[in-house]
Structures are given as C-alpha cells and as structure tokens.
Motif scaffolding. Structure first.
Motif, PDB file in Angstrom:
ATOM      1  N   VAL A 112       9.529  -8.848   6.880  1.00  0.00           N
ATOM      2  CA  VAL A 112       9.312  -7.967   8.020  1.00  0.00           C
ATOM      3  C   VAL A 112       8.868  -8.780   9.226  1.00  0.00           C
ATOM      4  N   THR A 113       9.505  -8.543  10.355  1.00  0.00           N
ATOM      5  CA  THR A 113       9.036  -9.076  11.625  1.00  0.00           C
ATOM      6  C   THR A 113       8.435  -7.912  12.398  1.00  0.00           C
ATOM      7  N   ILE A 114       7.129  -7.942  12.606  1.00  0.00           N
ATOM      8  CA  ILE A 114       6.451  -6.778  13.161  1.00  0.00           C
ATOM      9  C   ILE A 114       6.831  -6.561  14.622  1.00  0.00           C
ATOM     10  N   GLY A 115       6.767  -7.612  15.412  1.00  0.00           N
ATOM     11  CA  GLY A 115       7.090  -7.478  16.819  1.00  0.00           C
ATOM     12  C   GLY A 115       8.544  -7.782  17.087  1.00  0.00           C
ATOM     13  N   PHE A 116       8.867  -8.104  18.322  1.00  0.00           N
ATOM     14  CA  PHE A 116      10.250  -8.333  18.695  1.00  0.00           C
ATOM     15  C   PHE A 116      10.569  -9.801  18.908  1.00  0.00           C
ATOM     16  N   CYS A 117       9.567 -10.666  18.832  1.00  0.00           N
ATOM     17  CA  CYS A 117       9.806 -12.075  19.141  1.00  0.00           C
ATOM     18  C   CYS A 117       9.862 -12.951  17.898  1.00  0.00           C
ATOM     19  N   GLY A 118       8.966 -12.739  16.949  1.00  0.00           N
ATOM     20  CA  GLY A 118       8.968 -13.543  15.738  1.00  0.00           C
ATOM     21  C   GLY A 118       8.649 -14.999  15.981  1.00  0.00           C
ATOM     22  N   VAL A 119       7.700 -15.279  16.888  1.00  0.00           N
ATOM     23  CA  VAL A 119       7.408 -16.669  17.246  1.00  0.00           C
ATOM     24  C   VAL A 119       6.301 -17.275  16.394  1.00  0.00           C
ATOM     25  N   GLY A 120       5.559 -16.446  15.660  1.00  0.00           N
ATOM     26  CA  GLY A 120       4.558 -16.981  14.749  1.00  0.00           C
ATOM     27  C   GLY A 120       3.173 -17.111  15.358  1.00  0.00           C
ATOM     28  N   PRO A 121       2.166 -17.368  14.519  1.00  0.00           N
ATOM     29  CA  PRO A 121       0.767 -17.399  14.978  1.00  0.00           C
ATOM     30  C   PRO A 121       0.422 -18.595  15.847  1.00  0.00           C
ATOM     31  N   ALA A 122       1.228 -19.657  15.814  1.00  0.00           N
ATOM     32  CA  ALA A 122       0.914 -20.809  16.652  1.00  0.00           C
ATOM     33  C   ALA A 122       0.988 -20.457  18.136  1.00  0.00           C
ATOM     34  N   VAL A 123       1.914 -19.586  18.507  1.00  0.00           N
ATOM     35  CA  VAL A 123       2.006 -19.147  19.897  1.00  0.00           C
ATOM     36  C   VAL A 123       0.787 -18.313  20.265  1.00  0.00           C
ATOM     37  N   VAL A 124       0.305 -17.495  19.331  1.00  0.00           N
ATOM     38  CA  VAL A 124      -0.928 -16.742  19.563  1.00  0.00           C
ATOM     39  C   VAL A 124      -2.076 -17.712  19.837  1.00  0.00           C
ATOM     40  N   ASN A 125      -2.141 -18.764  19.064  1.00  0.00           N
ATOM     41  CA  ASN A 125      -3.162 -19.791  19.259  1.00  0.00           C
ATOM     42  C   ASN A 125      -3.053 -20.399  20.659  1.00  0.00           C
ATOM     43  N   ALA A 126      -1.833 -20.725  21.063  1.00  0.00           N
ATOM     44  CA  ALA A 126      -1.623 -21.374  22.359  1.00  0.00           C
ATOM     45  C   ALA A 126      -2.047 -20.486  23.521  1.00  0.00           C
ATOM     46  N   LEU A 127      -1.947 -19.175  23.343  1.00  0.00           N
ATOM     47  CA  LEU A 127      -2.278 -18.242  24.418  1.00  0.00           C
ATOM     48  C   LEU A 127      -3.685 -17.650  24.267  1.00  0.00           C
ATOM     49  N   SER A 128      -4.481 -18.241  23.395  1.00  0.00           N
ATOM     50  CA  SER A 128      -5.854 -17.780  23.183  1.00  0.00           C
ATOM     51  C   SER A 128      -6.843 -18.844  23.628  1.00  0.00           C
ATOM     52  N   ARG A 129      -7.914 -18.395  24.229  1.00  0.00           N
ATOM     53  CA  ARG A 129      -8.954 -19.357  24.623  1.00  0.00           C
ATOM     54  C   ARG A 129      -9.681 -19.903  23.399  1.00  0.00           C
ATOM     55  N   ARG A 130      -9.629 -19.120  22.321  1.00  0.00           N
ATOM     56  CA  ARG A 130     -10.290 -19.551  21.092  1.00  0.00           C
ATOM     57  C   ARG A 130      -9.634 -18.861  19.903  1.00  0.00           C
ATOM     58  N   MET A 131      -9.572 -19.572  18.786  1.00  0.00           N
ATOM     59  CA  MET A 131      -9.104 -18.989  17.535  1.00  0.00           C
ATOM     60  C   MET A 131      -9.903 -19.600  16.396  1.00  0.00           C
ATOM     61  N   THR A 132     -10.296 -18.785  15.430  1.00  0.00           N
ATOM     62  CA  THR A 132     -10.966 -19.286  14.232  1.00  0.00           C
ATOM     63  C   THR A 132     -10.138 -18.890  13.015  1.00  0.00           C
ATOM     64  N   ALA A 133     -10.117 -19.764  12.020  1.00  0.00           N
ATOM     65  CA  ALA A 133      -9.389 -19.492  10.786  1.00  0.00           C
ATOM     66  C   ALA A 133     -10.311 -19.707   9.603  1.00  0.00           C
ATOM     67  N   GLU A 134     -10.284 -18.754   8.687  1.00  0.00           N
ATOM     68  CA  GLU A 134     -11.038 -18.875   7.443  1.00  0.00           C
ATOM     69  C   GLU A 134     -10.079 -18.669   6.282  1.00  0.00           C
ATOM     70  N   VAL A 135     -10.088 -19.585   5.346  1.00  0.00           N
ATOM     71  CA  VAL A 135      -9.246 -19.491   4.156  1.00  0.00           C
ATOM     72  C   VAL A 135     -10.131 -19.479   2.917  1.00  0.00           C
ATOM     73  N   ARG A 136      -9.914 -18.502   2.074  1.00  0.00           N
ATOM     74  CA  ARG A 136     -10.622 -18.411   0.792  1.00  0.00           C
ATOM     75  C   ARG A 136      -9.570 -18.649  -0.295  1.00  0.00           C
ATOM     76  N   ARG A 137      -9.648 -19.807  -0.900  1.00  0.00           N
ATOM     77  CA  ARG A 137      -8.577 -20.222  -1.800  1.00  0.00           C
ATOM     78  C   ARG A 137      -9.148 -21.025  -2.969  1.00  0.00           C
ATOM     79  N   GLU A 138      -8.801 -20.607  -4.167  1.00  0.00           N
ATOM     80  CA  GLU A 138      -9.197 -21.320  -5.388  1.00  0.00           C
ATOM     81  C   GLU A 138     -10.706 -21.539  -5.451  1.00  0.00           C
ATOM     82  N   GLY A 139     -11.460 -20.499  -5.028  1.00  0.00           N
ATOM     83  CA  GLY A 139     -12.908 -20.534  -5.134  1.00  0.00           C
ATOM     84  C   GLY A 139     -13.631 -21.274  -4.037  1.00  0.00           C
ATOM     85  N   VAL A 140     -12.878 -21.773  -3.045  1.00  0.00           N
ATOM     86  CA  VAL A 140     -13.487 -22.548  -1.959  1.00  0.00           C
ATOM     87  C   VAL A 140     -13.214 -21.853  -0.624  1.00  0.00           C
ATOM     88  N   ARG A 141     -14.212 -21.870   0.262  1.00  0.00           N
ATOM     89  CA  ARG A 141     -14.074 -21.305   1.606  1.00  0.00           C
ATOM     90  C   ARG A 141     -13.920 -22.443   2.606  1.00  0.00           C
TER      91      ARG A 141
END
Length: 387
Positions: A112-141
């Motif tokens: 599924v492509t939710i919007g009409f562009c399908g450019v991915g989260p990296a473009v969101v990052n580029a157009l944001s003054r700040r972005m934080t990412a948290e990954v919870r994977r295999e018991g580690v944060r």
C-alpha cells in the motif's frame, strides 16, 4: 537586449547536492508546502508501518499529533533492522531515514502506498527540523536523532525492552511549510479509507495538541467494503430498499483481485468511490467495467421479466446511478495509471474482468428474489424511459 543578457551557458545551471534539492523544491516531493503537504508527510512516515501490518508482521499502527507540533508514528512490528548487513529483512535504520528509497510503493497488490508520492520517510526527514527514531528489536532499545535529512547522533543502544516495534517522530520545518497545523479530519479520512479497504488493518489516530480537547479514533472495520458502503450512505442506509451486494474475486487475467460492494437507496444521489491498490481514483477501466457490468445485468433481467419491450433500448451505464452507493476496489500486481497524478487506472484487461464479474454476481442476485429485484429494476427502467 545585449549579448550578455541573452547568453546561456553552463554557468547558468544550478546544481543542487543531497537534500538541498528536496528542501529547495519540496512541492515536487510532497505535493505542496501547505497543509496538504503536511498530511503527505504523515502518510509517507506511516507507509512502512501500515505495510508491516498488512504483511502480518505487526498488529496495529498508532499515530499521535503531539502538543509541541510533532507527529509520532508507532508500530508493534519486529523493528526496523538497525544495520544493512546481508540477510537483514530491510534497509538499516539510518539508510531508511537518510537515503531516497527507489521504488517505494511498487511491491504489487499487497503493498500500500498511502499518499500520492511514495517518496519514503527520508524525504520526511529532509523536510523536518528534527526527527527521532526508536527501534525495539530483539530485546534491545535503540535511538537516533536526525535533523533536516542527516543523522545528528550515532545509533545508540539505551537499554533492554520487552516487545518490539518502531517509533518515528518528526517536527516539520516551519521555514519550509507555510503552516504547520495538521488537519485531524484530513488524516482521519485517508486512514479510514485504508482501514475499510484492508480488513486486517487497525490504525489509531490521536490528537494531543490541545490537552483540554484531546481525542482519539480507532479505525478498524471487520466488515470491510460492506462497512464502507454503510459509512458512505450514513443516515440514508436505513432507507435502502436492498441489502448490500458485495463480493471478492481474484482473476489471473488481470493479475489481481477485485473487492466490490454496492446497493441502491431511495434517495436520488449517487455515491460511488473507486480505488486501485488502495489509492483513490477518479475513474478508469475498473469503473468502466463496473458500470457496464451493472447495466448489462439490469438490462438482461428487465428483458427476461418483460419490463423492457422489444423496442426499448438497452439500459445504458449512465442510467443506473440514481440512488447507487458503491465502492469498487482492485488490487493489481502491475497497475498502470494514466498521467502523472495516477488518478485514472489504465489496465485494459481490468475492464473486461470487472464487467464480467459484476454482471454474473448481480445477475444471480436479481434472480434469487424477484421482489427485492423489482425495488431496484422498476426504478431504473422507469428512470431510463423518462430520460
């Protein structure tokens, strides 16, 4: 004009490097720098999480508009891989958020492509003054900070955790967007569509921007397309002379599947929506097939019952819309759209497949109960004669 005024050479060409191009021309990537572009940012950030649910790797997606103007997108999937090593089930976190993703949204009918562009989260990052990412994977944060398309901190392990998932939070750059106020209703409308069209999808949308007016909606519709038709009818559903006609069918000739629901109400309005791979369309071969199939089934039944005389013409596809509520959705391995806006489906084989399926299904439905059929057919036939 002087020779200097008209001279054009390499010195006049501006070369933009890295994310400078995205930030210089944001409308090319998210559609606009108005509120519509802000919504596109949310859709691009949520795209991966929604597909995690549809792939069966996650159960739900939670989207929160925060009091400080940010947007938090969280899922309970396995967590984005923290590196890009061989054998990982996707790009590493930093690559996902700092590199343009070629081919996003082209994974066939189940992507599924939710919007009409399908450019991915990296473009969101580029157009944001700040972005934080948290990954919870295999018991580690793990956590990492970004700003305007680049990482500002290393990926850091911050402890152990129970459960898994990924949380991306971003704050749009006010220097790029003329407004940074998201429309809750606009977001809810699109995410509701997705939940109707994909029965296994569950999305929660929460607005915490004004703590005294905070509210949340849970979008999950086990009835799928039948629920969608009920929603479109609203209060008029109680006045529907027929129950909803709904069916799903896979057809290898179009390398895809169709999911269609429709009924007629006593009101004169037509409420018809169409989708291709969960993307809203304004028309195309799937809608031509639906209307032709409906008209053919109605015409055949009317002739069998003597409701049309031998001199009466066939009922045209443009005559069956009064009181009709319908949702026509197709999911294709290789969708083809006309034009850059991708609003009109062009796959020629889809028309015949949908037409045949609708004609067969509606024809059987009409023959099963003459009384309920008459509630629809008489009205259509009389309307066609008046026209």
């Amino acid at each position: 004009m002087s020779e200097e005024d008209t001279r054009y050479d390499a010195s006049h060409i501006q070369v933009l490097q890295g994310w400078e191009a995205v930030r210089k021309r944001p409308g090319m990537y998210v559609g606009s720098t108005s509120e519509r572009g802000l919504r596109q940012m949310v859709f691009e950030a949520a795209d991966r999480a929604v597909n995690e649910v549809l792939a069966g790797r996650a159960a739900s997606v939670d989207i929160t508009l925060t009091p400080d103007g940010g947007v938090c997108v969280a899922d309970d999937g396995p967590g984005v891989p923290i590196d890009g090593t061989e054998g990982a089930d996707g790009p590493g976190l930093e690559a996902l958020l700092t590199q343009m993703q070629a081919g996003v949204g082209t994974g066939g009918r189940h992507d599924v492509t939710i919007g009409f562009c399908g450019v991915g989260p990296a473009v969101v990052n580029a157009l944001s003054r700040r972005m934080t990412a948290e990954v919870r994977r295999e018991g580690v944060r793990w956590v990492q900070e970004y700003a305007r398309g680049v990482a500002t901190t290393p990926l850091t392990e911050v402890g152990t955790v129970i459960g898994s998932g990924t949380t991306i939070t971003f704050w749009p750059d006010a220097g790029i967007f003329g407004a940074t106020e998201f429309s809750f209703d606009g977001l809810e409308e699109r995410f509701r569509e997705l939940a109707f069209l994909n029965q296994g999808l569950e999305i929660s949308l929460t607005d915490l921007r004004r703590l005294d007016e905070s509210h949340s909606v849970r979008l999950h519709f086990p009835g799928g397309m039948r629920d969608f038709v009920d929603f479109l009818d609203g209060h008029t559903a109680a006045h529907a002379p027929t129950e909803t006609i709904a069916f799903e069918r896979e057809d290898p000739r179009m390398a895809g599947e169709m999911d269609i629901a429709f009924r007629w109400c006593s009101c004169p309005d037509e409420r018809v929506q169409s989708f291709a791979n969960s993307r809203p369309t304004i028309g195309g071969t799937h809608m031509v097939g639906f209307r032709n199939g409906t008209a053919a089934a109605v015409t055949a039944y009317a002739r069998e019952q003597g409701l049309l005389t031998p001199t009466d013409p066939d009922i045209g596809a443009d005559r069956i819309g009064a009181g009709l509520t319908a949702v026509v959705s197709v999911k294709l391995d290789h969708p083809e759209f006309e034009g850059s806006t991708r609003g009109v489906l062009g796959n020629a084989e889809v028309r015949d497949c949908v037409e045949q399926a609708v004609q067969d299904h509606l024809g059987r439905w009409l023959n099963e109960d003459p009384e309920r059929a008459a509630a629809v057919i008489d009205r259509i036939v009389q309307g066609a004669r008046r026209d």
